[in-house]
Design an enzyme around this catalytic site. Sequence first.
Site, mmCIF file in Angstrom:
data_model
loop_
_atom_site.group_PDB
_atom_site.id
_atom_site.type_symbol
_atom_site.label_atom_id
_atom_site.label_comp_id
_atom_site.label_asym_id
_atom_site.label_seq_id
_atom_site.Cartn_x
_atom_site.Cartn_y
_atom_site.Cartn_z
ATOM 1 N N SER A 15 0.809 -1.229 0.000
ATOM 2 C CA SER A 15 0.000 0.000 0.000
ATOM 3 C C SER A 15 0.839 1.274 0.000
ATOM 4 O O SER A 15 0.460 2.277 0.604
ATOM 5 C CB SER A 15 -0.962 0.015 1.203
ATOM 6 O OG SER A 15 -1.793 -1.116 1.196
ATOM 7 N N LEU A 16 1.984 1.236 -0.681
ATOM 8 C CA LEU A 16 2.811 2.437 -0.805
ATOM 9 C C LEU A 16 2.337 3.343 -1.939
ATOM 10 O O LEU A 16 2.752 4.493 -2.026
ATOM 11 C CB LEU A 16 4.277 2.054 -1.047
ATOM 12 C CG LEU A 16 5.051 1.499 0.146
ATOM 13 C CD1 LEU A 16 6.467 1.122 -0.274
ATOM 14 C CD2 LEU A 16 5.105 2.521 1.272
ATOM 15 N N GLU A 149 4.482 -15.426 -3.410
ATOM 16 C CA GLU A 149 3.529 -15.438 -4.529
ATOM 17 C C GLU A 149 4.047 -14.687 -5.754
ATOM 18 O O GLU A 149 3.707 -15.024 -6.886
ATOM 19 C CB GLU A 149 2.188 -14.819 -4.100
ATOM 20 C CG GLU A 149 1.449 -15.583 -3.024
ATOM 21 C CD GLU A 149 1.820 -15.131 -1.622
ATOM 22 O OE1 GLU A 149 1.139 -15.543 -0.669
ATOM 23 O OE2 GLU A 149 2.794 -14.365 -1.486
ATOM 24 N N GLN A 192 17.489 -0.113 1.848
ATOM 25 C CA GLN A 192 18.687 -0.882 1.505
ATOM 26 C C GLN A 192 18.400 -2.382 1.530
ATOM 27 O O GLN A 192 18.824 -3.125 0.639
ATOM 28 C CB GLN A 192 19.822 -0.547 2.471
ATOM 29 C CG GLN A 192 20.319 0.892 2.380
ATOM 30 C CD GLN A 192 21.369 1.197 3.436
ATOM 31 O OE1 GLN A 192 22.287 0.414 3.672
ATOM 32 N NE2 GLN A 192 21.244 2.340 4.087
ATOM 33 N N GLY A 352 -24.081 -3.459 -5.662
ATOM 34 C CA GLY A 352 -23.818 -4.470 -4.640
ATOM 35 C C GLY A 352 -24.514 -5.764 -5.008
ATOM 36 O O GLY A 352 -25.248 -5.834 -5.999
ATOM 37 N N CYS A 379 -26.697 0.612 -10.649
ATOM 38 C CA CYS A 379 -26.811 -0.850 -10.694
ATOM 39 C C CYS A 379 -27.866 -1.329 -9.687
ATOM 40 O O CYS A 379 -29.050 -1.138 -9.907
ATOM 41 C CB CYS A 379 -25.448 -1.495 -10.458
ATOM 42 S SG CYS A 379 -25.357 -3.226 -10.979
ATOM 43 N N HIS A 515 -22.645 1.409 -14.820
ATOM 44 C CA HIS A 515 -21.723 2.007 -13.848
ATOM 45 C C HIS A 515 -21.018 3.215 -14.470
ATOM 46 O O HIS A 515 -19.925 3.080 -15.028
ATOM 47 C CB HIS A 515 -20.684 0.977 -13.396
ATOM 48 C CG HIS A 515 -21.228 -0.086 -12.510
ATOM 49 N ND1 HIS A 515 -21.178 -0.006 -11.128
ATOM 50 C CD2 HIS A 515 -21.847 -1.253 -12.798
ATOM 51 C CE1 HIS A 515 -21.737 -1.088 -10.609
ATOM 52 N NE2 HIS A 515 -22.155 -1.861 -11.600
ATOM 53 N N GLU A 517 -19.433 5.532 -13.107
ATOM 54 C CA GLU A 517 -18.205 5.908 -12.394
ATOM 55 C C GLU A 517 -16.938 5.424 -13.087
ATOM 56 O O GLU A 517 -15.857 6.001 -12.919
ATOM 57 C CB GLU A 517 -18.238 5.395 -10.947
ATOM 58 C CG GLU A 517 -18.135 3.889 -10.765
ATOM 59 C CD GLU A 517 -19.471 3.169 -10.773
ATOM 60 O OE1 GLU A 517 -19.545 2.052 -10.226
ATOM 61 O OE2 GLU A 517 -20.436 3.727 -11.327
#
Length: 545
Positions: A15-16, A149, A192, A352, A379, A515, A517
Amino acid sequence: MATNYIFVTGGVVSSLGKGIAAASLASILEARGLNVTIMKLDPYINVDPGTMSPTQHGEVFVTQDGAETDLDLGHYERFIRSKMSKANNFTSGKIYSEVLRKERRGDYLGATIQVIPHITNEIKERVIEGGKGRDVVIVEVGGTVGDIESLPFLEALRQLAVDVGREKTLFMHLTLVPYIPTAGEVKTKPTQHSVKELLSIGIQPDVLICRSDRAIPSNERKKIALFCNVPERAVISLKDVDSIYRIPELLKSQGLDTFVCDRFRLDCPEADLSEWEQVLYRQANPTGEVTIGMVGKYVELPDAYKSVNEALKHAGLTNRLTVNIKYIDSQDIETKGVELLHGLDAILVPGGFGYRGVEGKIRTAQYARENKIPYLGICLGMQIALIEYARNVAGLTQANSSEFDKDCPQPVVGLITEWQDESGNVETRSDESDLGGTMRLGAQQCHLIEGTKAREVYGAETIVERHRHRYEVNNTLLPQIEAAGLKVSGLSADRKLVEIIEIPNHPWFIAAQFHPEFTSTPRDGHPLFAGFVKAAKDYQDSHKA
């Protein structure tokens, strides 16, 4: 021109923002006149994210050609003009499935199937195929270096760099440079060690993007360059910013695009980022603000509605407004009542699946209808609006969707058993069909009815929007609902499926099966969201004390 490849990896923690960094670099290169695309390689075993929990994985982004993909592809499309396709995202599951299918078919002539060379070759082939005809392909590898993985993907990219030549490839590594308050300084050791991990599998990064909550001091950048074997100009400081749309300029100001062009020997003009400057100006100088309630089932993870969130912000930019989103769990409407909806300028019910929280959404649509509050349904948000109207206005008191009640006596929404895709091919489905990859997916043409609010908002007779659903309006019961005042304002190209509904005697009540969006961008916005946010401001102005 031969295709050049930029491989983006991440280290230390997840999540960087690899996707944002990759998309930002792509936007600068595109602004220099280069033909750019971005690919996302996901290490998980699922064939695609289509059946994954939104609260675990975030939203599923749907491409023009109907691929159910990672939400990062949404970032890519919002940053560059090039559209994504099925070729831009694949997973370990998809790779292994294809290799096993070829093995069963006898393509490998009895060979023992192994990760190297069969899995890695399949990965390389897909990367090369996805980049055909492009000047630059940016390839983001999901996960963190060191994860078991992602090893086949990293090995495949290492091999690909040898195959096409190092002069045509560049490895860009995102890493964390944390600030330690007690020491009063940033620490480079995690970076590093992350680079050391990459080196252990044969990859020397060419560019390091150093993520931190502050700018990395020059002496620390020199230290990183020395210990990680990269030029100092290739150590890029990427601090936290108030808007992700500020990142292209941040990267350009440090010469990342120039470094890339020099590496690939590309002769192209300087990037013109004036469009992004306009986006940032509108964002920093709003003339007002509105509060929109988003009533959904997955609100504990806002990324489950990532594209909707962004589309609302884009509509805010179009209208020079700050859009505040109030997330409301639809189950809370069932237990605590519609008081949770008080004080909103507009209400949005997104898509949903499943019955949980549906009655809360139906009560939400009723509240918006009865109180003349602007409403946008997407939707499932359209289907529950139809159910509510059928029950409370059209007299179909037992109206429901067969998704929630298979024995419903008045199924105003039912399973789509047959439809035509954009190419005119007939698709068929049944209750026995697999869940994965079997919905009505991708871009579909929609015909807008003259004299409707939808036609006015879009300013066009025919539009193309992306879909992701397997249930639709039941045309058998539709005449009774229309007789009660509901208006169908959009139909599929063959005029058989309802795409948009609206309430004529309501200031702004529009619900769409598609959709919208997925096609909204910060530079262009989207007419449906822009109209919705404007209606929210009009409602706010008309209800000022």
